[in-house]
Design a protein around this motif. Structure first.
Motif, short mmCIF file in Angstrom:
data_model
loop_
_atom_site.label_atom_id
_atom_site.label_comp_id
_atom_site.label_asym_id
_atom_site.label_seq_id
_atom_site.Cartn_x
_atom_site.Cartn_y
_atom_site.Cartn_z
N ASN A 123 0.84 -1.22 0.00
CA ASN A 123 0.00 0.00 0.00
C ASN A 123 0.86 1.26 0.00
OD1 ASN A 123 -2.37 -1.47 0.01
ND2 ASN A 123 -2.64 -1.38 2.23
N PHE A 124 1.91 1.24 0.80
CA PHE A 124 2.81 2.38 0.86
C PHE A 124 3.55 2.55 -0.47
CE2 PHE A 124 7.00 4.23 1.92
CZ PHE A 124 6.58 5.44 2.45
N LEU A 125 3.96 1.44 -1.06
CA LEU A 125 4.67 1.48 -2.34
C LEU A 125 3.77 2.03 -3.44
CD1 LEU A 125 7.19 0.84 -3.96
CD2 LEU A 125 6.44 -1.55 -4.12
N GLU A 126 2.50 1.66 -3.43
CA GLU A 126 1.55 2.17 -4.42
C GLU A 126 1.43 3.69 -4.32
OE1 GLU A 126 -1.39 -1.76 -4.68
OE2 GLU A 126 -1.97 -0.01 -3.48
N LYS A 127 1.34 4.22 -3.10
CA LYS A 127 1.23 5.66 -2.90
C LYS A 127 2.48 6.38 -3.41
CE LYS A 127 -1.88 5.37 1.09
NZ LYS A 127 -2.01 5.57 2.56
N GLU A 128 3.65 5.80 -3.13
CA GLU A 128 4.91 6.40 -3.59
C GLU A 128 4.96 6.48 -5.11
OE1 GLU A 128 8.61 5.62 -0.66
OE2 GLU A 128 7.88 3.84 -1.70
N LEU A 129 4.67 5.38 -5.76
CA LEU A 129 4.77 5.31 -7.21
C LEU A 129 3.73 6.20 -7.88
CD1 LEU A 129 5.41 1.48 -7.70
CD2 LEU A 129 7.08 3.33 -7.85
N LYS A 130 2.53 6.22 -7.33
CA LYS A 130 1.46 7.05 -7.90
C LYS A 130 1.85 8.52 -7.86
CE LYS A 130 -3.54 7.78 -7.74
NZ LYS A 130 -4.82 7.43 -7.08
N GLN A 131 2.42 8.94 -6.74
CA GLN A 131 2.83 10.33 -6.57
C GLN A 131 4.05 10.67 -7.42
OE1 GLN A 131 1.41 12.84 -4.79
NE2 GLN A 131 3.04 14.25 -5.40
N ASN A 132 5.08 9.86 -7.33
CA ASN A 132 6.37 10.19 -7.96
C ASN A 132 6.39 9.99 -9.47
OD1 ASN A 132 7.29 10.79 -5.39
ND2 ASN A 132 8.22 8.77 -5.09
N LEU A 133 5.53 9.12 -9.98
CA LEU A 133 5.50 8.86 -11.42
C LEU A 133 4.25 9.43 -12.09
CD1 LEU A 133 6.82 5.16 -11.50
CD2 LEU A 133 8.09 7.28 -11.91
N SER A 134 3.50 10.26 -11.38
CA SER A 134 2.30 10.93 -11.92
C SER A 134 1.31 9.92 -12.51
CB SER A 134 2.69 11.94 -13.00
OG SER A 134 3.73 12.79 -12.58
N LEU A 135 1.09 8.81 -11.82
CA LEU A 135 0.24 7.75 -12.34
C LEU A 135 -1.23 7.98 -12.02
CD1 LEU A 135 2.46 4.68 -11.36
CD2 LEU A 135 2.16 5.64 -13.66
N LYS A 136 -2.09 7.51 -12.91
CA LYS A 136 -3.53 7.54 -12.66
C LYS A 136 -3.88 6.51 -11.60
CE LYS A 136 -7.91 8.51 -13.81
NZ LYS A 136 -8.50 9.85 -13.68
N ASN A 137 -3.28 5.34 -11.73
CA ASN A 137 -3.49 4.28 -10.75
C ASN A 137 -2.34 3.29 -10.82
OD1 ASN A 137 -4.78 2.98 -8.69
ND2 ASN A 137 -6.39 2.06 -9.94
N VAL A 138 -2.13 2.57 -9.72
CA VAL A 138 -1.08 1.54 -9.69
C VAL A 138 -1.46 0.50 -8.63
CG1 VAL A 138 0.30 2.92 -8.06
CG2 VAL A 138 1.39 1.10 -9.36
#
Length: 241
Positions: free
Chosen positions: A69-84
């Protein structure tokens, strides 16, 4: 004397297989994951090294210790993702990362640490860093956004969505350093909208009405600017040579 129940061979076999599988799963979750154990789906834009650079993952790490869950939040924020979504998997062993990238619909510019950063904006008003945007969408962009800040994303999203549903053609959206909003329309030129985000829905309706009147009456006078900071009393300034 108590009757002893016989254990059926099939039940005994099932019990052995169950104990073996649970033991195998326990051992696998304790096994260490390396970067080659990452599997990415949903986008070809990002590599395994991009995931590592934009997260707190330190390899090797035991699979069970990865906080998905924490990794998903990091990647979504840092890579400008719609979802992950990030999942720990036993077979095949590793980490499965499924990404959904954002679709840029406008060029964007923001100020960060007194430095101008160029990128793109999606219809949610989210800023996308240049390296995080899919190239296939960029040739169709016609709108520019200046002065982007996190607090402006909601009002920006409303403008961009209205652009798709209404008749007007916004070409530029500008937020000043103090938050004053100005837009530029293809025919109506500069339109002052001001500071109040609660007025934006009404203001966009007025812009659409003006554009329709402009087209219907073949209005030939060149407009210099329109002041809609008070939408109940719009002011239209025409160009005088």
């Amino acid at each position: 004397m108590k009757n002893q129940k016989e254990i059926h061979p099939r039940s005994f076999l099932f019990l052995i297989l169950f104990l073996f599988s649970t033991s195998l799963i326990s051992l696998k979750t304790l096994k260490k994951v390396n970067i080659q154990d990452i599997r990415i789906s949903g986008s070809e834009l990002f590599s395994k090294s991009d995931l590592v650079k934009n997260s707190s993952l330190k390899f090797p790490i035991r699979l069970i210790f990865i906080k998905t869950n924490f990794l998903e939040k990091e990647l979504k924020q840092n890579l400008s993702l719609k979802n992950v979504s990030v999942r720990r998997e036993i077979l095949p062993f590793g980490l499965k990362v499924h990404m959904k990238t954002r679709i840029p619909i406008a060029y964007g510019e923001r100020i960060f640490n007194d430095e101008k950063i160029s990128g793109f904006i999606d219809k949610d008003g989210i800023f996308i860093n240049k390296q995080n945007a899919e190239d296939i969408y960029l040739s169709k962009l016609t709108i520019q956004v200046f002065g982007w800040k996190e607090k402006f994303k909601k009002i920006l999203s409303e403008i961009l969505i209205a652009q798709e549903n209404y008749e007007f053609d916004i070409v530029k959206i500008t937020f000043s350093t103090n938050g004053f909003l100005t837009v530029e329309e293809k025919d109506l030129k500069t339109i002052f909208l001001g500071f109040n985000p609660n007025l934006i829905t009404y203001q966009l309706q007025i812009i659409n009405n003006l554009k329709n009147e402009f087209k219907k009456n073949n209005f030939s006078t060149k407009i210099d600017n329109i002041d809609l900071t008070n939408p109940n009393k719009p002011k239209i300034k025409v160009f005088k040579p």
